[in-house]
Design a protein around this motif. Structure first.
Motif, PDB file in Angstrom:
ATOM      1  N   ASP A   8      -0.170 -37.635  34.411  1.00 42.03           N
ATOM      2  CA  ASP A   8       0.179 -37.040  33.115  1.00 42.03           C
ATOM      3  C   ASP A   8      -0.802 -35.944  32.741  1.00 42.03           C
ATOM      4  OD1 ASP A   8       0.890 -36.465  30.469  1.00 42.03           O
ATOM      5  OD2 ASP A   8      -0.139 -38.223  29.666  1.00 42.03           O
ATOM      6  N   HIS A  10      -0.532 -31.543  31.148  1.00 43.24           N
ATOM      7  CA  HIS A  10       0.373 -30.624  30.455  1.00 43.24           C
ATOM      8  C   HIS A  10      -0.036 -29.184  30.729  1.00 43.24           C
ATOM      9  CE1 HIS A  10       1.956 -33.909  27.820  1.00 43.24           C
ATOM     10  NE2 HIS A  10       0.786 -34.427  28.128  1.00 43.24           N
ATOM     11  N   PHE A 100       3.670 -31.759  32.569  1.00 42.14           N
ATOM     12  CA  PHE A 100       4.655 -31.778  31.497  1.00 42.14           C
ATOM     13  C   PHE A 100       4.612 -30.444  30.756  1.00 42.14           C
ATOM     14  CE2 PHE A 100       3.963 -36.256  32.273  1.00 42.14           C
ATOM     15  CZ  PHE A 100       5.223 -36.819  32.079  1.00 42.14           C
ATOM     16  N   PHE A 106       7.857 -31.915  25.564  1.00 44.10           N
ATOM     17  CA  PHE A 106       7.453 -32.568  26.810  1.00 44.10           C
ATOM     18  C   PHE A 106       8.609 -32.844  27.763  1.00 44.10           C
ATOM     19  CE2 PHE A 106       3.627 -34.655  24.474  1.00 44.10           C
ATOM     20  CZ  PHE A 106       3.033 -33.416  24.361  1.00 44.10           C
ATOM     21  N   SER A 107       9.852 -32.807  27.283  1.00 41.38           N
ATOM     22  CA  SER A 107      10.983 -33.020  28.200  1.00 41.38           C
ATOM     23  C   SER A 107      12.044 -31.950  28.048  1.00 41.38           C
ATOM     24  CB  SER A 107      11.591 -34.406  27.977  1.00 41.38           C
ATOM     25  OG  SER A 107      12.056 -34.540  26.655  1.00 41.38           O
ATOM     26  N   THR A 147       7.253 -30.621  38.718  1.00 40.91           N
ATOM     27  CA  THR A 147       7.945 -31.463  37.738  1.00 40.91           C
ATOM     28  C   THR A 147       8.829 -30.576  36.876  1.00 40.91           C
ATOM     29  OG1 THR A 147       5.998 -32.913  37.706  1.00 40.91           O
ATOM     30  CG2 THR A 147       7.620 -33.199  35.943  1.00 40.91           C
ATOM     31  N   ILE A 149      12.470 -29.749  34.247  1.00 41.19           N
ATOM     32  CA  ILE A 149      13.257 -30.188  33.103  1.00 41.19           C
ATOM     33  C   ILE A 149      14.724 -29.929  33.438  1.00 41.19           C
ATOM     34  CG2 ILE A 149      11.427 -29.884  31.405  1.00 41.19           C
ATOM     35  CD1 ILE A 149      12.631 -27.181  30.681  1.00 41.19           C
ATOM     36  N   SER A 174      10.735 -34.365  33.933  1.00 44.50           N
ATOM     37  CA  SER A 174      10.318 -34.851  32.621  1.00 44.50           C
ATOM     38  C   SER A 174      11.570 -35.082  31.791  1.00 44.50           C
ATOM     39  CB  SER A 174       9.401 -33.822  31.949  1.00 44.50           C
ATOM     40  OG  SER A 174       9.033 -34.277  30.667  1.00 44.50           O
ATOM     41  N   GLU A 177      12.321 -40.186  26.493  1.00 42.26           N
ATOM     42  CA  GLU A 177      12.205 -41.642  26.545  1.00 42.26           C
ATOM     43  C   GLU A 177      13.400 -42.329  25.886  1.00 42.26           C
ATOM     44  OE1 GLU A 177       8.594 -42.717  24.541  1.00 42.26           O
ATOM     45  OE2 GLU A 177       9.155 -41.701  22.685  1.00 42.26           O
ATOM     46  N   CYS A 207       9.965 -39.082  34.665  1.00 39.70           N
ATOM     47  CA  CYS A 207       8.747 -39.252  33.884  1.00 39.70           C
ATOM     48  C   CYS A 207       9.089 -39.210  32.394  1.00 39.70           C
ATOM     49  CB  CYS A 207       7.746 -38.155  34.232  1.00 39.70           C
ATOM     50  SG  CYS A 207       7.216 -38.197  35.958  1.00 39.70           S
ATOM     51  N   HIS A 209       7.601 -39.417  28.842  1.00 45.86           N
ATOM     52  CA  HIS A 209       6.360 -39.292  28.078  1.00 45.86           C
ATOM     53  C   HIS A 209       6.583 -39.770  26.648  1.00 45.86           C
ATOM     54  CE1 HIS A 209       2.736 -37.522  26.361  1.00 45.86           C
ATOM     55  NE2 HIS A 209       2.328 -37.220  27.585  1.00 45.86           N
ATOM     56  N   THR A 212       8.853 -38.019  23.452  1.00 44.02           N
ATOM     57  CA  THR A 212       9.893 -37.115  23.934  1.00 44.02           C
ATOM     58  C   THR A 212      11.261 -37.361  23.312  1.00 44.02           C
ATOM     59  OG1 THR A 212      10.045 -38.573  25.866  1.00 44.02           O
ATOM     60  CG2 THR A 212       8.845 -36.519  26.140  1.00 44.02           C
TER      61      THR A 212
END
Length: 381
Positions: A8, A10, A100, A106-107, A147, A149, A174, A177, A207, A209, A212
């Motif tokens: 993790d 960013h 991220f 973050f996503s 990573t 999106i 990413s 959640e 992933c 985070h 998100t």
């Protein structure tokens, strides 16, 4: 020195990212940076963002950490420059890093809010191309885990993007959640099946985070923000149990979910409680024979920073379920003292060397199917 794999971190997107990559007709509305009133702002789709660098405070003394930076020059170069980031990570014994986004959230949920979904689509693709073509190659092989999106508003298009990026080397995505607070169908619905299927077929790690879903725990509205920060792991609890009980991993048993920055200490209680209710309420809920804890132990992984007390319950959690994270460049980052931080954590928890090796890098290398940079890797030119 410990060999560390951070599950993790960013990036702070450089100002040129979208302007260099979207077609000319989208450049006015795609994210770009302006200067106004002595500071820099991101503007996009007719909106001016208020945050220049989301918690990009790495390198500052703790007593000088306050508001977010207002200009790129206020940040350490490693926040937005991948070559400088590589030097920082390697100097701290970090040989792999999962990335991220920041501006897209973050996503990538920022692009979900754009009215013009054609603009959203080119922005998602531009971000992914930047990560794969520019950011990752700026470090030694193995340092940056590509990573991506995706197009959350169109799962079929998202699946196509996952396959496209997997062909280019992407290893993770990413992902929110929880989709419900975003106004999207729940993960119990077949709406998401194209994405689950693509990630399973291409072995792309999902992933998730904290934060998100856009939901934040705020039990007392007039409390300082530190209360919300201390409770953000509640999002991981809800997300993981939701997915454990949902059809997702029953239908797609090869999926891998990594819950970033949610910690580890809550999982024994969550599993025990979920299993008990799953069995006791079976008749009228029509639940199957696969316990939530079985889904966790097959499909899910957790990330931790400094949790020596929680790590003492590693046998109940599962040593093979735990990953280490650095959280560069946020307030909670262990950089530039990751070695000292990790050694203290493992010493206080009484971990063996085999357990340390698994948590610091072995589990992540296995789950992401990724070979870290060499321990003697030189910073890029």
């Amino acid at each position: 020195m410990l060999k560390l794999f951070s599950a993790d971190d960013h990036i702070i997107e450089p100002a040129h990212l979208w302007q260099d990559r979207v077609p000319a007709k989208f450049r006015e509305d795609a994210p770009r940076v302006i200067q106004e009133d002595g500071r820099e702002y991101w503007v996009y789709a007719g909106t001016r963002g208020e945050t220049m660098g989301l918690s990009a405070v790495v390198g500052r003394p703790r007593d000088q950490v306050n508001l977010d930076p207002v200009r790129f020059s206020d940040m350490r170069a490693g926040c937005y420059d991948p070559a400088e980031r590589a030097k920082d990570l390697l100097s701290d014994g970090i040989y792999a890093s999962v990335l991220f986004p920041s501006l897209p959230r973050f996503s990538g949920t920022l692009f979900l809010t754009f009215d013009d979904k054609e603009l959203s689509d080119v922005c998602v693709r531009a971000y992914n191309d930047f990560i794969i073509d520019e950011w990752c190659p700026a470090g030694p092989p193995g340092l940056y885990v590509p990573t991506i999106i995706c197009q959350l508003w169109d799962p079929e298009k998202a699946a196509q993007e996952i396959h496209r990026c997997a062909d280019l080397g992407a290893r993770a995505i990413s992902f929110p959640e929880n989709s419900v607070p975003l106004g999207l169908p729940s993960y119990w619905e077949p709406y998401w099946d194209p994405i689950w299927r693509a990630c399973e077929e291409r072995d792309i790690v999902m992933c998730l985070h904290i934060g998100t879903s856009s939901w934040r725990p705020e039990p007392t509205p007039d409390a300082p923000e530190v209360l919300t920060f201390s409770l953000l792991h509640v999002g991981s609890i809800m997300s993981s149990v939701n997915l454990m009980m949902s059809p997702v991993c029953r239908k797609f048993p090869g999926l891998k979910f990594v819950f970033a920055e949610g910690g580890i200490g809550w999982i024994p209680n969550a599993l025990e409680r979920a299993d008990r209710f799953w069995v006791r309420h079976r008749v009228y809920n029509n639940t199957d024979d696969i316990l939530p804890s079985e889904i966790f132990r097959r499909n899910m992984y957790l990330c931790m920073l400094e949790e020596p007390t929680c790590l003492r319950y590693r046998d109940d959690i599962g040593v093979d379920r735990i990953m280490w994270e650095c959280d560069y460049p946020h307030n909670d980052t262990t950089w530039p003292e990751s070695q000292e931080s990790a050694e203290m954590t493992f010493r206080e928890a009484g971990c063996s060397q085999a357990e340390i090796d698994a948590i610091t890098h072995g589990n992540a290398e296995r789950v992401f199917n990724w070979k870290m940079a060499s321990a003697d890797a030189l910073a890029p030119r």
